[in-house]
Motif scaffolding. Sequence first.
Motif, PDB file in Angstrom:
ATOM      1  N   UNK A  38       2.546   2.653  -4.641  1.00 21.06           N
ATOM      2  CA  UNK A  38       3.649   3.343  -3.955  1.00 21.06           C
ATOM      3  C   UNK A  38       4.365   2.375  -3.018  1.00 21.06           C
ATOM      4  N   UNK A  39       3.622   1.465  -2.391  1.00 19.31           N
ATOM      5  CA  UNK A  39       4.248   0.468  -1.521  1.00 19.31           C
ATOM      6  C   UNK A  39       5.177  -0.457  -2.274  1.00 19.31           C
ATOM      7  N   UNK A  40       4.822  -0.829  -3.501  1.00 14.00           N
ATOM      8  CA  UNK A  40       5.712  -1.695  -4.292  1.00 14.00           C
ATOM      9  C   UNK A  40       6.929  -0.921  -4.785  1.00 14.00           C
ATOM     10  N   UNK A  41       6.783   0.384  -4.914  1.00 13.78           N
ATOM     11  CA  UNK A  41       7.894   1.202  -5.399  1.00 13.78           C
ATOM     12  C   UNK A  41       8.829   1.611  -4.265  1.00 13.78           C
ATOM     13  N   UNK A  42       8.281   2.097  -3.128  1.00 15.92           N
ATOM     14  CA  UNK A  42       9.096   2.570  -2.009  1.00 15.92           C
ATOM     15  C   UNK A  42       9.313   1.518  -0.928  1.00 15.92           C
ATOM     16  N   UNK A  43       8.391   0.617  -0.802  1.00 19.47           N
ATOM     17  CA  UNK A  43       8.454  -0.359   0.283  1.00 19.47           C
ATOM     18  C   UNK A  43       7.365  -0.076   1.304  1.00 19.47           C
TER      19      UNK A  43
END
Length: 192
Positions: A38-43
């Motif tokens: 999720x961090x790679x997708x949303x930041x």
Amino acid sequence: MTQQAAPTRPVPRSRLRRVLPLLITAWLVLEIWLLVLVGSWLGGFAVLLLLIAGGVIGGSLIKRAGMKALSAALEQSRNPQSQQPQTGTSMTVLAGLLLIVPGFLSDLVALTLLFPPTRALWRAVGRKVADKAVRSASPAGTDAFADAMRLQEQLRIHRPDGKVIQGEVVDPENGQRGPQGPDTTYRPPING
């Protein structure tokens, strides 16, 4: 020459105690993987805000459940004869704790504890596990959870107001003391 005691075999661990460390490890790995995904997708900043929001919402859920339980306890102490409906605070507190734990999988489980249809499923599973623990063949003192469930069942059997009436059984027909057989006569309830 001294005699050596026969070696004792260790008590076998239950299946849950053998599998629990593996389950916790798998849960943590999955939580970390979801956070990275999720961090790679949303930041990273958006993930941080989501985690903080989950902690704040979890804290407010626990606070609300505590206030609900406190008001129910106060009402019960004012009027012990009133039948209080189940408040469901244990599920809400557990959901709040899972929301506070960082991770998205724990947040998903917390949401299932909050919605009424899935909450009913969790409650049914919990009752089934508790009944199994109460009826387990483990002797008293070997399984702490089973002992706690047995104690809760024993406490539930007793009167809810805690009144104990001392007395002894006397058979009126022949004046003998002690139980002679089942008593099937109707006796109205005692009002205190």
